[in-house]
Design an enzyme around this catalytic site. Structure first.
Site, PDB file in Angstrom:
ATOM      1  N   GLY A 126       0.826  -1.215   0.000  1.00  0.00           N
ATOM      2  CA  GLY A 126       0.000   0.000   0.000  1.00  0.00           C
ATOM      3  C   GLY A 126       0.855   1.256   0.000  1.00  0.00           C
ATOM      4  O   GLY A 126       0.644   2.172  -0.809  1.00  0.00           O
ATOM      5  N   ASP A 134      -5.211   3.049   6.847  1.00  0.00           N
ATOM      6  CA  ASP A 134      -5.025   1.767   7.548  1.00  0.00           C
ATOM      7  C   ASP A 134      -5.927   1.771   8.773  1.00  0.00           C
ATOM      8  O   ASP A 134      -6.699   2.730   8.995  1.00  0.00           O
ATOM      9  CB  ASP A 134      -3.533   1.576   7.916  1.00  0.00           C
ATOM     10  CG  ASP A 134      -3.119   0.100   7.966  1.00  0.00           C
ATOM     11  OD1 ASP A 134      -3.640  -0.629   8.829  1.00  0.00           O
ATOM     12  OD2 ASP A 134      -2.291  -0.307   7.131  1.00  0.00           O
ATOM     13  N   ARG A 142       1.334 -13.678   3.084  1.00  0.00           N
ATOM     14  CA  ARG A 142       1.816 -15.009   3.500  1.00  0.00           C
ATOM     15  C   ARG A 142       3.272 -14.953   3.961  1.00  0.00           C
ATOM     16  O   ARG A 142       4.020 -14.032   3.623  1.00  0.00           O
ATOM     17  CB  ARG A 142       1.642 -16.023   2.388  1.00  0.00           C
ATOM     18  CG  ARG A 142       2.448 -15.771   1.140  1.00  0.00           C
ATOM     19  CD  ARG A 142       2.316 -16.950   0.192  1.00  0.00           C
ATOM     20  NE  ARG A 142       2.688 -16.565  -1.159  1.00  0.00           N
ATOM     21  CZ  ARG A 142       3.102 -17.429  -2.080  1.00  0.00           C
ATOM     22  NH1 ARG A 142       3.182 -18.715  -1.794  1.00  0.00           N
ATOM     23  NH2 ARG A 142       3.418 -17.017  -3.294  1.00  0.00           N
ATOM     24  N   ASN A 160      -8.721 -12.728   5.114  1.00  0.00           N
ATOM     25  CA  ASN A 160      -8.802 -11.614   4.167  1.00  0.00           C
ATOM     26  C   ASN A 160     -10.214 -11.411   3.598  1.00  0.00           C
ATOM     27  O   ASN A 160     -10.591 -10.278   3.272  1.00  0.00           O
ATOM     28  CB  ASN A 160      -7.761 -11.792   3.056  1.00  0.00           C
ATOM     29  CG  ASN A 160      -6.356 -11.456   3.557  1.00  0.00           C
ATOM     30  OD1 ASN A 160      -6.205 -10.910   4.647  1.00  0.00           O
ATOM     31  ND2 ASN A 160      -5.342 -11.774   2.774  1.00  0.00           N
ATOM     32  N   ARG A 214       7.078 -10.447 -14.286  1.00  0.00           N
ATOM     33  CA  ARG A 214       8.102 -11.427 -13.879  1.00  0.00           C
ATOM     34  C   ARG A 214       8.573 -12.220 -15.098  1.00  0.00           C
ATOM     35  O   ARG A 214       9.772 -12.392 -15.318  1.00  0.00           O
ATOM     36  CB  ARG A 214       7.522 -12.365 -12.817  1.00  0.00           C
ATOM     37  CG  ARG A 214       7.368 -11.661 -11.492  1.00  0.00           C
ATOM     38  CD  ARG A 214       6.873 -12.570 -10.391  1.00  0.00           C
ATOM     39  NE  ARG A 214       6.886 -11.846  -9.136  1.00  0.00           N
ATOM     40  CZ  ARG A 214       5.930 -11.915  -8.204  1.00  0.00           C
ATOM     41  NH1 ARG A 214       4.878 -12.692  -8.398  1.00  0.00           N
ATOM     42  NH2 ARG A 214       6.030 -11.216  -7.096  1.00  0.00           N
ATOM     43  N   HIS A 254      -4.098 -16.386  -9.975  1.00  0.00           N
ATOM     44  CA  HIS A 254      -2.812 -15.926  -9.454  1.00  0.00           C
ATOM     45  C   HIS A 254      -2.288 -16.975  -8.477  1.00  0.00           C
ATOM     46  O   HIS A 254      -2.240 -16.769  -7.269  1.00  0.00           O
ATOM     47  CB  HIS A 254      -3.008 -14.568  -8.764  1.00  0.00           C
ATOM     48  CG  HIS A 254      -1.724 -13.939  -8.316  1.00  0.00           C
ATOM     49  ND1 HIS A 254      -0.641 -13.767  -9.143  1.00  0.00           N
ATOM     50  CD2 HIS A 254      -1.354 -13.431  -7.111  1.00  0.00           C
ATOM     51  CE1 HIS A 254       0.336 -13.183  -8.466  1.00  0.00           C
ATOM     52  NE2 HIS A 254      -0.071 -12.979  -7.231  1.00  0.00           N
TER      53      HIS A 254
HETATM   54  N1  LIG Z   1      -2.316  -9.927  -6.149  1.00  0.00           N
HETATM   55  C1  LIG Z   1      -1.000  -9.801  -6.087  1.00  0.00           C
HETATM   56  O1  LIG Z   1      -0.329  -9.894  -7.095  1.00  0.00           O
HETATM   57  C2  LIG Z   1      -0.332  -9.529  -4.788  1.00  0.00           C
HETATM   58  C3  LIG Z   1      -1.049  -9.607  -3.626  1.00  0.00           C
HETATM   59  N2  LIG Z   1      -0.449  -9.287  -2.436  1.00  0.00           N
HETATM   60  C4  LIG Z   1      -1.304  -9.348  -1.245  1.00  0.00           C
HETATM   61  O2  LIG Z   1      -1.576  -8.013  -0.809  1.00  0.00           O
HETATM   62  C5  LIG Z   1      -1.861  -8.026   0.589  1.00  0.00           C
HETATM   63  C6  LIG Z   1      -1.037  -6.960   1.292  1.00  0.00           C
HETATM   64  O3  LIG Z   1       0.327  -7.279   1.246  1.00  0.00           O
HETATM   65  P1  LIG Z   1       1.397  -6.360   2.022  1.00  0.00           P
HETATM   66  O4  LIG Z   1       1.115  -4.931   1.782  1.00  0.00           O
HETATM   67  O5  LIG Z   1       2.731  -6.902   1.717  1.00  0.00           O
HETATM   68  O6  LIG Z   1       1.016  -6.690   3.540  1.00  0.00           O
HETATM   69  P2  LIG Z   1       1.323  -5.792   4.840  1.00  0.00           P
HETATM   70  O7  LIG Z   1       1.114  -6.677   6.008  1.00  0.00           O
HETATM   71  O8  LIG Z   1       2.620  -5.090   4.693  1.00  0.00           O
HETATM   72  O9  LIG Z   1       0.164  -4.674   4.801  1.00  0.00           O
HETATM   73  C7  LIG Z   1      -1.176  -4.957   4.954  1.00  0.00           C
HETATM   74  C8  LIG Z   1      -1.790  -3.786   5.695  1.00  0.00           C
HETATM   75  O10 LIG Z   1      -3.196  -3.964   5.742  1.00  0.00           O
HETATM   76  C9  LIG Z   1      -3.632  -3.391   6.949  1.00  0.00           C
HETATM   77  N3  LIG Z   1      -4.970  -3.834   7.290  1.00  0.00           N
HETATM   78  C10 LIG Z   1      -5.379  -4.993   7.852  1.00  0.00           C
HETATM   79  N4  LIG Z   1      -6.699  -4.994   8.022  1.00  0.00           N
HETATM   80  C11 LIG Z   1      -7.162  -3.802   7.558  1.00  0.00           C
HETATM   81  C12 LIG Z   1      -8.432  -3.214   7.459  1.00  0.00           C
HETATM   82  N5  LIG Z   1      -9.515  -3.842   7.900  1.00  0.00           N
HETATM   83  N6  LIG Z   1      -8.516  -1.979   6.945  1.00  0.00           N
HETATM   84  C13 LIG Z   1      -7.445  -1.318   6.503  1.00  0.00           C
HETATM   85  N7  LIG Z   1      -6.195  -1.835   6.565  1.00  0.00           N
HETATM   86  C14 LIG Z   1      -6.060  -3.062   7.083  1.00  0.00           C
HETATM   87  C15 LIG Z   1      -2.572  -3.843   7.954  1.00  0.00           C
HETATM   88  O11 LIG Z   1      -2.613  -3.057   9.146  1.00  0.00           O
HETATM   89  C16 LIG Z   1      -1.310  -3.654   7.144  1.00  0.00           C
HETATM   90  O12 LIG Z   1      -0.718  -2.380   7.342  1.00  0.00           O
HETATM   91  C17 LIG Z   1      -1.595  -9.459   1.053  1.00  0.00           C
HETATM   92  O13 LIG Z   1      -2.803 -10.183   1.110  1.00  0.00           O
HETATM   93  C18 LIG Z   1      -0.702 -10.013  -0.041  1.00  0.00           C
HETATM   94  O14 LIG Z   1      -0.762 -11.411  -0.126  1.00  0.00           O
HETATM   95  C19 LIG Z   1       0.828  -8.857  -2.350  1.00  0.00           C
HETATM   96  C20 LIG Z   1       1.590  -8.775  -3.496  1.00  0.00           C
HETATM   97  C21 LIG Z   1       1.087  -9.145  -4.794  1.00  0.00           C
HETATM   98  O1  LIG Z   2       3.406 -14.355  -3.306  1.00  0.00           O
HETATM   99  C1  LIG Z   2       2.651 -13.680  -2.586  1.00  0.00           C
HETATM  100  O2  LIG Z   2       2.114 -14.098  -1.548  1.00  0.00           O
HETATM  101  C2  LIG Z   2       2.389 -12.268  -2.993  1.00  0.00           C
HETATM  102  C3  LIG Z   2       1.995 -12.312  -4.411  1.00  0.00           C
HETATM  103  O3  LIG Z   2       0.870 -12.603  -4.741  1.00  0.00           O
HETATM  104  C4  LIG Z   2       3.047 -12.214  -5.406  1.00  0.00           C
HETATM  105  O4  LIG Z   2       4.134 -11.672  -5.134  1.00  0.00           O
HETATM  106  O5  LIG Z   2       2.820 -12.691  -6.528  1.00  0.00           O
END
Ligand SMILES: NC(=O)C1=CN([C@@H]2O[C@H](COP(=O)(O)OP(=O)(O)OC[C@H]3O[C@@H](n4cnc5c(N)ncnc54)[C@H](O)[C@@H]3O)[C@@H](O)[C@H]2O)C=CC1
Ligand SMILES: O=C([O-])CC(=O)C(=O)O
Length: 314
Positions: free
Chosen positions: A17, A36, A87, A100, A156, A180
């Site tokens: 974010g 957040d 994860r 989630n 990638r 994904h």
């Molecule tokens: N689709 C994709 O390609 C990708 C998906 N992701 C996913 O994105 C998500 C976030 O990843 P990161 O930012 O690395 O995690 P992170 O743990 O660094 O950040 C997540 C944030 O969400 C906040 N949060 C939790 N509940 C909340 C709520 N109800 N309202 C507002 N904020 C809330 C947390 O306090 C935290 O700051 C994960 O589920 C991850 O698996 C990450 C990278 C790629």
């Molecule tokens: O691997 C993860 O959990 C995060 C993600 O979706 C990615 O980087 O593709």
């Protein structure tokens, strides 16, 4: 009436974010709100203020504010959802589904209340099922709820191909279909280096290795980081999607889109090539697939359905 800047809200001020907020501001796509939970209000305000203080140096005229109050997101043009848990090594993206899904519902209710006309981009994993959850909870039309996976997975793939051929990443194009997850379907037949089909440039065994590395690309980073997942490339991917909508670019981009018969699938969000522009997903592009490609897509779609089975029932 005076012309106003666009407003982009990013929900979840963690790794993806915060990085997205900065990248969106660096492209001057609009003013940015980073939100957040209340317990994280201090760090969220701190990150946003730190970013804002970088803007004079970078010559950026975008406001960036941190908050835990949804009123500050009012009338956003685009809302990016990154809230939730990520994860850790040994976990699959699908292990995140229950926690989630609850977060998606709560966040979506607030987003819709304050920005009923916005476009929503969902990053949170498992991304296909979470995009479906947000779609259902929002009541928005399908073109206004879009998931992110294909830009990242393709990025990638393009990175590994460019390394293999020692060519510019700019000249490499690729397509990734399906969910994904580790059985996503990188489509070699539709991938090129400067217009030349990759199959003419890279031997099959090397192509197979690149496809396998792409499929496991998220896990490779999770293993290296040790305590979280990728965020620079995901944030860059989200930023490209925000830009496509804000600037009505009509990019041909793989996104997680709602399918109503395309590729033979109904009532599911999955990764497909789309046209992304000022009205969100303006079209799902249907490609002709070989029998092998169809079978690989079917396997990937089944994996999404398996995760959706685990979604908490109403
Ligand atoms: N689709 C994709 O390609 C990708 C998906 N992701 C996913 O994105 C998500 C976030 O990843 P990161 O930012 O690395 O995690 P992170 O743990 O660094 O950040 C997540 C944030 O969400 C906040 N949060 C939790 N509940 C909340 C709520 N109800 N309202 C507002 N904020 C809330 C947390 O306090 C935290 O700051 C994960 O589920 C991850 O698996 C990450 C990278 C790629
Ligand atoms: O691997 C993860 O959990 C995060 C993600 O979706 C990615 O980087 O593709």
């Amino acid at each position: 009436m005076a012309i106003k800047r666009r407003k982009i809200s990013v929900i979840g001020g963690g790794f993806t974010g915060a990085t997205t907020a900065l990248m969106v501001a660096q492209k001057e796509l609009g003013d940015v709100v980073l939100l957040d939970i209340p317990q994280m209000e201090g760090p969220t305000k701190g990150k946003a203020l730190d970013m804002l203080e970088s803007t004079p140096v970078q010559g950026i005229d975008s406001a960036i504010v941190g908050t835990s109050n949804y009123e500050d997101t009012k009338d956003s043009d685009v809302v990016v959802i990154t809230a939730g848990i990520a994860r850790k090594p040994g976990m699959s993206r699908d292990d995140l589904v229950n926690t989630n899904a609850g977060i998606m519902k709560a966040v979506t209710r607030e987003v819709v209340k304050y920005s009923p006309n916005c476009y929503i981009i969902v990053l949170t994993n498992p991304a296909d099922a979470m995009t479906y959850t947000v779609y259902k909870e929002s009541g928005f039309p399908k073109n206004r709820v879009i998931g992110q996976s294909g830009v990242l997975d393709t990025a990638r793939f393009r990175t590994f191909v460019a390394q293999e051929l020692n060519l510019s990443v700019e000249d490499i194009s690729g397509f990734v279909l399906g969910g994904h997850g580790d059985d996503m379907v990188p489509l070699i037949r539709y991938s090129y280096a400067g217009g030349i089909p990759l199959e003419k440039l890279i031997p099959q065994d090397r192509l197979d290795a690149i496809v396998e590395r792409t499929r496991k690309g998220g896990g490779e980073i999770v293993g290296l980081l040790g305590n979280g997942s990728a965020y620079y490339a995901p944030a860059a991917s989200l930023t490209q999607m925000v830009e496509a909508i804000i600037k009505d670019k009509k990019r041909v981009i793989p996104t997680i889109a709602y399918l109503e018969g395309e590729y033979g699938y109904e009532d599911i969000y999955a990764g497909v090539p789309t046209i992304l522009g000022g009205d969100g997903i303006e079209k799902v592009i249907e490609l002709e697939l070989t029998e092998d490609e169809k079978a690989a897509l079917a396997k990937s779609i089944q994996s999404i359905r398996n995760v959706m089975e685990a979604l908490p029932k109403e």
